[in-house]
Design an enzyme around this catalytic site. Sequence first.
Site, mmCIF file in Angstrom:
data_model
loop_
_atom_site.group_PDB
_atom_site.id
_atom_site.type_symbol
_atom_site.label_atom_id
_atom_site.label_comp_id
_atom_site.label_asym_id
_atom_site.label_seq_id
_atom_site.Cartn_x
_atom_site.Cartn_y
_atom_site.Cartn_z
ATOM 1 N N ARG A 57 21.102 88.235 79.634
ATOM 2 C CA ARG A 57 21.355 87.811 81.010
ATOM 3 C C ARG A 57 21.276 86.299 81.209
ATOM 4 N NH1 ARG A 57 20.030 92.641 80.769
ATOM 5 N NH2 ARG A 57 18.754 91.815 79.103
ATOM 6 N N THR A 58 20.204 85.696 80.759
ATOM 7 C CA THR A 58 19.993 84.281 81.077
ATOM 8 C C THR A 58 21.076 83.431 80.427
ATOM 9 O OG1 THR A 58 17.646 84.809 81.078
ATOM 10 C CG2 THR A 58 18.237 82.482 81.177
ATOM 11 N N LYS A 86 16.804 72.864 59.341
ATOM 12 C CA LYS A 86 16.677 71.900 58.223
ATOM 13 C C LYS A 86 15.534 70.936 58.465
ATOM 14 C CE LYS A 86 21.728 71.689 57.971
ATOM 15 N NZ LYS A 86 22.853 70.754 58.054
ATOM 16 N N ARG A 107 16.277 77.881 75.884
ATOM 17 C CA ARG A 107 15.208 78.877 75.717
ATOM 18 C C ARG A 107 14.606 78.672 74.344
ATOM 19 N NH1 ARG A 107 15.717 85.270 76.909
ATOM 20 N NH2 ARG A 107 15.474 84.420 79.016
ATOM 21 N N HIS A 135 9.686 80.991 83.410
ATOM 22 C CA HIS A 135 11.114 81.322 83.455
ATOM 23 C C HIS A 135 11.548 81.036 84.903
ATOM 24 C CE1 HIS A 135 14.878 83.094 82.618
ATOM 25 N NE2 HIS A 135 14.515 84.223 82.028
HETATM 26 N N1 CP Z 1 15.670 88.437 82.285
HETATM 27 C C1 CP Z 1 15.971 87.813 81.130
HETATM 28 O O1 CP Z 1 15.465 86.737 80.812
HETATM 29 O O2 CP Z 1 16.859 88.493 80.352
HETATM 30 P P1 CP Z 1 17.411 87.979 78.949
HETATM 31 O O3 CP Z 1 16.258 87.963 77.990
HETATM 32 O O4 CP Z 1 18.483 88.968 78.572
HETATM 33 O O5 CP Z 1 17.952 86.598 79.162
#
Ligand code: CP
Length: 330
Positions: A57-58, A86, A107, A135
């Site tokens: 999703r993110t 590396k 991320r 998040h």
């Molecule tokens: N909610 C969320 O962070 O989903 P993903 O891990 O799929 O990005």
Amino acid sequence: MKFSGSHILSISQFDRSDIERVFEVADRMAPYAHRQRVTKVLDGAILGNMFFEPSTRTRVSFGCAFNLLGGEVRETTGFETSAIAKGESLYDTARVLSGYSDVIVMRHPVSGSVAEFAAASRVPVMNGGDGANEHPSQALLDLYTIRKELQHQGRSDLDGLRIAMIGDLKYGRTVHSLCKLLCLYRNVTVVLIAPTELQMPPAIVEQLRSAGHTVLESDVMEGSISKVDIAYSTRIQEERFADRAEADLYRGRYRLNQAIYTRNCEPNTVIMHPLPRDSRSEANELDNDLNDNPNLAIFRQADNGVLVRMALFALILDVVEQVDKNARDV
Ligand code: CP
């Protein structure tokens, strides 16, 4: 906060008027997300979408949000496809990639790593999840969803909200950011349902209490979700445990299904989950038999991620007022 040119690293950067601004812009993005209008406001701009942990999703919704504003997306997924494998440092990676991009989403499995990267970046950086820490865009889309779902029920106010958070509250970064965000509102009741070992970090509980909120902690789900507007389920964050066997100790401890919902919840209780839900039989924290429950908001929640992320790009790149001027009807 000053949105233009800022990094988005923590939900603590936002005050209540900032949240209202994000939500107002997100509402304005709906015709573009629903393909009723097309805008090219970010024509020629490049998003560096860097995901060093798995994501559906993110990663995809940040990318779609940028595309829907007319920009292009360059992705790095996994350490193995990056020169970090590396031995390149986050500092060097940030210096280089920020020369190729107008904005970066990142991320990373280590708490604080996105802030470290941002400190070396020449363009704004958004935290797409850093370890068990935060998040922030998820918290924004979660609150946006809560507000929309309650408005659908005829409620206009987030003050007085009653919410249960269920599952892995120790390692779940989405609930950490959401709790911090709820501190901006008044008279919230937060029911924290988790195994004792996986309860919400004490510092966050203290933040909620300092905001004047009622915080109840329990290790039992049934009975604890009987008086809430929102039941927010989370997955056991297996990737944060020493091994699978340790995660197995907790997996499947809280399973919300239609029978339990009917027996325990108020008729309007909205069911949320940041997703992914763990659908394996040994986990199954949110049963598929809830899929036809009209109060299951998980897919509306995921859809809202595009609107909120479009709003963040438009605000940070300072193009909000140009979105409609660079648009046409479909
Ligand atoms: N909610 C969320 O962070 O989903 P993903 O891990 O799929 O990005």
